[in-house]
Design an enzyme around this catalytic site. Structure first.
Site, PDB file in Angstrom:
ATOM      1  N   SER A 155     -19.156  21.671  26.740  1.00  0.00           N
ATOM      2  CA  SER A 155     -17.699  21.615  26.671  1.00  0.00           C
ATOM      3  C   SER A 155     -17.102  22.952  27.135  1.00  0.00           C
ATOM      4  O   SER A 155     -17.427  23.412  28.233  1.00  0.00           O
ATOM      5  CB  SER A 155     -17.285  21.266  25.234  1.00  0.00           C
ATOM      6  OG  SER A 155     -15.936  20.951  25.158  1.00  0.00           O
ATOM      7  N   ARG A 225      -6.100  19.440  14.657  1.00  0.00           N
ATOM      8  CA  ARG A 225      -7.500  19.036  14.571  1.00  0.00           C
ATOM      9  C   ARG A 225      -7.652  17.514  14.684  1.00  0.00           C
ATOM     10  O   ARG A 225      -8.584  17.010  15.310  1.00  0.00           O
ATOM     11  CB  ARG A 225      -8.099  19.532  13.257  1.00  0.00           C
ATOM     12  CG  ARG A 225      -9.494  19.047  12.980  1.00  0.00           C
ATOM     13  CD  ARG A 225     -10.495  19.534  13.990  1.00  0.00           C
ATOM     14  NE  ARG A 225     -11.865  19.310  13.537  1.00  0.00           N
ATOM     15  CZ  ARG A 225     -12.935  19.513  14.265  1.00  0.00           C
ATOM     16  NH1 ARG A 225     -12.801  19.963  15.490  1.00  0.00           N
ATOM     17  NH2 ARG A 225     -14.135  19.295  13.795  1.00  0.00           N
ATOM     18  N   ASP A 320     -17.845   9.759  27.334  1.00  0.00           N
ATOM     19  CA  ASP A 320     -17.000  10.947  27.158  1.00  0.00           C
ATOM     20  C   ASP A 320     -15.762  10.792  28.041  1.00  0.00           C
ATOM     21  O   ASP A 320     -15.857  10.830  29.262  1.00  0.00           O
ATOM     22  CB  ASP A 320     -17.805  12.192  27.551  1.00  0.00           C
ATOM     23  CG  ASP A 320     -17.039  13.495  27.326  1.00  0.00           C
ATOM     24  OD1 ASP A 320     -15.832  13.439  26.992  1.00  0.00           O
ATOM     25  OD2 ASP A 320     -17.660  14.558  27.484  1.00  0.00           O
ATOM     26  N   HIS A 353     -17.408  12.520  23.707  1.00  0.00           N
ATOM     27  CA  HIS A 353     -17.609  13.940  23.993  1.00  0.00           C
ATOM     28  C   HIS A 353     -18.589  14.587  23.003  1.00  0.00           C
ATOM     29  O   HIS A 353     -19.390  15.436  23.365  1.00  0.00           O
ATOM     30  CB  HIS A 353     -16.255  14.649  23.939  1.00  0.00           C
ATOM     31  CG  HIS A 353     -16.299  16.078  24.374  1.00  0.00           C
ATOM     32  ND1 HIS A 353     -16.708  16.456  25.635  1.00  0.00           N
ATOM     33  CD2 HIS A 353     -15.988  17.220  23.732  1.00  0.00           C
ATOM     34  CE1 HIS A 353     -16.639  17.780  25.737  1.00  0.00           C
ATOM     35  NE2 HIS A 353     -16.215  18.260  24.600  1.00  0.00           N
ATOM     36  N   ASP A 354     -18.515  14.157  21.756  1.00  0.00           N
ATOM     37  CA  ASP A 354     -19.372  14.725  20.712  1.00  0.00           C
ATOM     38  C   ASP A 354     -20.857  14.519  20.970  1.00  0.00           C
ATOM     39  O   ASP A 354     -21.687  15.156  20.319  1.00  0.00           O
ATOM     40  CB  ASP A 354     -19.024  14.113  19.356  1.00  0.00           C
ATOM     41  CG  ASP A 354     -18.104  15.010  18.544  1.00  0.00           C
ATOM     42  OD1 ASP A 354     -17.792  16.119  19.018  1.00  0.00           O
ATOM     43  OD2 ASP A 354     -17.700  14.592  17.447  1.00  0.00           O
TER      44      ASP A 354
END
Lengths: 380, 192
Positions: A155, A225, A320, A353-354
């Site tokens: 990332s 967040r 992602d 993405h994680d």
């Protein structure tokens, strides 16, 4: 206390002070500053087995191992780094540095600004990916590491890894850029801006100097967040994990927490706002926005990447949508047209993405094979 | 058994920059690197094969060839290889044209479906099972089969020049009646 759940065991953060100011891309400079970092493994006699790990938005220098054998203190990339892991600390000397502007011990907005004796707060200079890379390079200078066997990051960390190959091409033999992008899209910047507005418009933000008021813009930071978290997960992962499941089995006909996904996001937001600094969040999202090596080459990414001489590994994840495979392919295409060595894996993973933080056999298999080759070169 | 590495490798000039489409575990690229000083890049869709290639120190892109070769510039490689890849591609004609666009030289090999043993088996009313095509008709991974003569026609249709063409039998090059006697066909093509 129970044994550490990490193969690496307990690790100890270290601290290094720098007296020489760090010139920044903005034209400003960071006066005397400190960096916190961790190292794993042993630097060989030739000093040729060093691997720099670059951290992303929310993470720190604590990439692997535990502190005080506490399972909750497991490093953010512990599944990748350690003895016998894909990035094997039996063979490599691994370094991870908390970037300036962050909030895990390196100089940042919470630190005391020397001339005023007060926290930097709103006066902390805007830092960029390039500035971080320069700061990291200085720390490596002090460790006596002239050349990295590899730099790796996911990332925002992948952007730093890429930037390393451009700013210090002679100092990087290999570069692994994972789940990253050559620049943010308008949509990426839009999400960042919403997150920043949530923080800045929180009445407890006080223009960034909330420390003096004894408050923290928790609400704004929590919302920031929550927004970020949505972009880290795939639609499928959310559907699988939460679907439309209700928290209490029935609709509340109000605006409380009805759905599990709401509960999850609020929990993540609250947890995050308890330990992360609001100013750091602004700074780091801005660094993301600004990263764009092709800005100086009229949008020509191949021209922008021309200085890079490293051998590359790029990895993207099919679900992602924050930094989609297409963004990695842009980098791959630019590198190929520059005739650079590049391996590219497009991992079929459901997590979005994680996924770059997960232990996936194909993903870790490629990273392991790639580092195995580097270890063989280093040993030669 | 497919065409031996060495038969193909002999066609690749020393020091070439090679693109291997459907490179599998990277065996050919490693061989060309080690014996002929070539640099190269593979394309492979299977993750396990990608890992095997990475372990050999061969660079591979995980990429679906059906998406075309737009990643690669015109004449950006000295040689483009398609070893036993052609039967697995849906858009055969496009893949062939793209191979000739990206490479100064294209080298393709595939099982020759006109080998006499196959012709005989078909005469019995059954689809053939051979060492080169070891599958039954209902479980073959190949999308299509082709013959030596078929490929000559396709190459001509695409306006490609045949630099070299020959058959392979028992791992060796044969030039006499390859359409009938060769189990494998090898073609070296160039764009106009």
């Amino acid at each position: 206390m129970s044994a550490s759940p990490s193969a690496l065991g307990d690790v100890t953060p270290q601290r290094m002070s720098f007296v020489q100011p760090l010139p920044l891309q903005s034209g400003a400079q960071l006066p005397a500053y400190e960096l916190v970092y961790e190292t794993y493994g042993t630097l060989n006699a030739a000093r040729s087995n060093a691997v720099l790990v670059c951290h992303a938005l929310n993470a720190s220098h604590h990439a692997a191992g535990t502190h005080g054998s506490d399972p909750k203190s497991l490093g953010w990339w512990d599944n990748l780094i350690g003895p016998g892991k894909p990035l094997d600390t039996e063979r490599f000397f691994v370094i991870c540095i908390n970037n300036p502007g962050s909030c895990f011990g390196s100089t940042g907005p919470m630190s005391i600004e020397p001339t005023s004796g007060k926290p930097w707060g709103s006066r902390f200079p805007v830092v960029t990916v390039e500035d971080w890379v320069d700061a990291q390079a200085r720390l490596l200078d002090r460790l006596g590491i002239d050349r990295l066997a590899a730099v790796i990051g996911g990332s925002l960390g992948g952007m730093q890894a890429l930037s390393w190959t451009l700013r210090y091409p002679e100092r990087v033999a290999h570069c692994a850029a994972i789940a990253t992008a050559p620049s943010l899209s308008a949509q990426n910047i839009a999400f960042n801006e919403v997150a920043r507005r949530a923080i800045i418009t929180d009445p407890d933000f006080h223009g960034g100097d909330f420390y003096a008021h004894g408050v923290v813009p928790r609400q704004g930071l929590a919302v920031a967040r929550m927004i970020g978290h949505i972009t880290y997960l795939s639609d499928d992962a959310m559907a699988t994990k939460f679907g439309r499941a209700l928290r209490n089995g029935a609709l509340g006909y109000g605006f409380g927490v009805d759905f599990e996904i709401e509960s999850y996001l609020r929990y993540q937001g609250d947890k995050f706002s308890g330990y992360f600094d609001a100013n750091s969040y602004l700074l780091i999202t801005r660094a993301l926005d600004y990263f764009d090596p092709a800005r100086t080459t009229g949008g020509d990414l191949a021209a922008a990447l021309a200085p890079a001489t490293a051998r590359f590994l790029l990895v993207s994840f099919t679900t992602d949508w924050r930094f989609s495979p297409q963004r990695s392919r842009e980098i791959v295409q630019a590198l190929i047209s520059n005739r650079r060595a590049v391996t590219y894996a497009e991992v079929d993973a459901p997590q979005g993405h994680d996924a770059f933080l997960m232990d996936h056999p194909h993903y870790h298999g490629v990273v392991r094979a790639w580092f195995d080759r580097i270890a063989q070169e280093v040993a030669r | 058994m497919s065409t031996p590495l060495s038969v193909i490798a002999d066609l690749v000039p020393h020091g070439s920059r090679v693109l291997d489409l459907g490179c599998g575990d990277g065996r050919m690229l490693a061989h060309l690197r080690d014996t002929r000083g070539c640099t190269g890049l593979g394309v492979e869709i299977d993750p396990q094969k990608l890992i095997a290639a990475a372990a050999r120190g061969v660079d591979v892109l995980q990429y679906d060839l059906e998406q075309g070769l737009s990643l690669f510039g015109d004449r950006s490689f000295d040689v483009v290889l398609q070893i036993d890849t052609l039967p697995n591609i849906r858009h055969t004609e496009n893949a062939l044209r793209e191979t000739a666009r990206v490479g100064r030289l294209g080298i393709l090999s595939f099982a020759n479906f006109a080998h006499w043993s196959i012709r005989l088996q078909i005469l019995t009313g059954r689809l053939p099972v051979t060492p080169e095509l070891p599958y039954e008709w209902y479980n073959t991974p190949n999308l299509r089969v082709a013959t030596y003569a078929d490929f000559e026609r396709l190459a001509a249709h695409c306006g490609l020049r045949l630099v070299d063409a020959f058959g392979v039998r028992n791992g060796r090059r044969i030039n006499f009646a390859p359409g009938l006697l060769a189990t494998e066909a090898v073609f070296c093509v160039q764009g106009a």
